[in-house]
Design an enzyme around this catalytic site. Structure first.
Site, PDB file in Angstrom:
ATOM      1  N   ASP A 285      32.535  44.130  43.025  1.00 52.65           N
ATOM      2  CA  ASP A 285      32.622  44.509  41.612  1.00 52.65           C
ATOM      3  C   ASP A 285      32.407  43.307  40.696  1.00 52.65           C
ATOM      4  O   ASP A 285      32.539  42.158  41.116  1.00 52.65           O
ATOM      5  CB  ASP A 285      34.021  45.074  41.302  1.00 52.65           C
ATOM      6  CG  ASP A 285      34.246  46.443  41.907  1.00 52.65           C
ATOM      7  OD1 ASP A 285      33.411  46.891  42.698  1.00 52.65           O
ATOM      8  OD2 ASP A 285      35.273  47.053  41.566  1.00 52.65           O
TER       9      ASP A 285
ATOM     10  N   HIS B  42      35.012  41.035  44.951  1.00 54.29           N
ATOM     11  CA  HIS B  42      34.408  40.763  43.645  1.00 54.29           C
ATOM     12  C   HIS B  42      33.397  39.624  43.748  1.00 54.29           C
ATOM     13  O   HIS B  42      33.710  38.585  44.325  1.00 54.29           O
ATOM     14  CB  HIS B  42      35.481  40.391  42.621  1.00 54.29           C
ATOM     15  CG  HIS B  42      36.460  41.492  42.351  1.00 54.29           C
ATOM     16  ND1 HIS B  42      37.487  41.797  43.223  1.00 54.29           N
ATOM     17  CD2 HIS B  42      36.551  42.376  41.336  1.00 54.29           C
ATOM     18  CE1 HIS B  42      38.176  42.818  42.735  1.00 54.29           C
ATOM     19  NE2 HIS B  42      37.643  43.198  41.590  1.00 54.29           N
TER      20      HIS B  42
HETATM   21 ZN   LIG Z   1      36.112  45.293  37.826  1.00 54.87          ZN
END
Ligand SMILES: [Zn+2]
Length: 265
Positions: free
Chosen positions: A53, A197
């Site tokens: 992400d 991430h």
């Molecule tokens: Zn996020």
């Protein structure tokens, strides 16, 4: 007198329970109260999905892509529109390397208290930025912080999109590489959807405005940014990734795109 006392107590208790239910419905990653969320894939077989992400975010996204390429792993990237606009070439590489692209809103706001129009705008601006850069229209959506709000599901349904959460988090925004590997390994099950991430975002939307106002009132300017301090950069994720891949493969797991899970359930 006692009637008023008990009245207040009952109202307070009901408000607490309602608040708790609302929190569960909107914030618990696995909750299906407001609508369906893909949390994990089928438990048969040994397929798992890596998801990244908060990018595209050079140089980390490129480093993640290099590792995935070297290990022949397919993954899914939930990207923010504002960063796609800044780094369209990185997004094109994600796409041409054969990974799946998902929508992670434009500005990464908490969706809580956002109106239907604002939610739709977050989705649509990002869809067009991704489409402009790659000619691809995502069918998957992951809300920032996993937070959902009324109006999100109708917007997704209208656009034929599917909401994806996760079943195991590497907690890579706060952990060092070795601890990220441990966290992921501990949560590995057939069908696991792993949250990592390749970039960092600050809270936007309602919460950001609220925090800005309240911290200003307290006489401090940038304190609102400290609620989610970017303690660890995505460099730790990059460092952890080869070990995550090797560990999972040694346990017999095969990496697939989260889209493979979405189409089978
Ligand atoms: Zn996020």
């Amino acid at each position: 007198m006692w009637t008023i006392f008990w009245g207040i107590l009952i109202v307070a208790a009901v408000a607490d329970v309602l608040g708790l239910l609302l929190w569960y419905a909107c914030s618990w990653p696995r909750s299906q109260v407001l609508g369906p969320a893909l949390v994990r894939g089928p438990a048969d077989g040994k397929r798992i999905a890596l998801t990244f992400d908060d990018g595209p975010s050079p140089p980390y996204t490129g480093q993640v892509l290099d590792i995935l390429q070297a290990h022949k792993v397919r993954a899914t990237f939930f990207v923010c529109g504002k960063d796609v606009e800044q780094h369209p070439e990185t997004l094109r590489r994600i796409y041409s390397d054969g990974h799946t692209i998902g929508n992670h809103t434009w500005a990464h706001p908490y969706l809580y208290f956002l109106g239907r129009t604002e939610i739709a705008e977050e989705i649509d601006r990002t869809q067009s930025a991704i489409y402009q850069a790659t000619g691809f229209k995502p069918r998957l959506f992951r809300p920032p912080y996993g937070g959902r709000w009324f109006g999100l599901y109708p917007a997704l349904r209208k656009r034929g999109m599917r909401l994806v959460q996760w079943s195991v988090s590497g907690d890579d925004w706060k952990l060092e590489a070795h601890a990220i590997v441990t966290a992921v390994r501990a949560g590995l099950r057939p069908g696991a959807v792993i949250l990592l991430h390749d970039g960092r975002q600050k809270p936007g939307g309602f919460l950001r405005r609220f925090l800005r106002k309240s911290t200003r009132a307290m006489g401090s300017r940038d304190q609102h940014l400290q609620i989610h301090p970017p303690a660890m950069t995505a460099a730790e994720t990059v460092k952890a990734l080869p070990a995550i891949i090797d560990t999972a493969r040694a346990m017999g797991y095969e990496f697939v795109s989260v889209e493979d899970f979405a189409s089978t359930r």
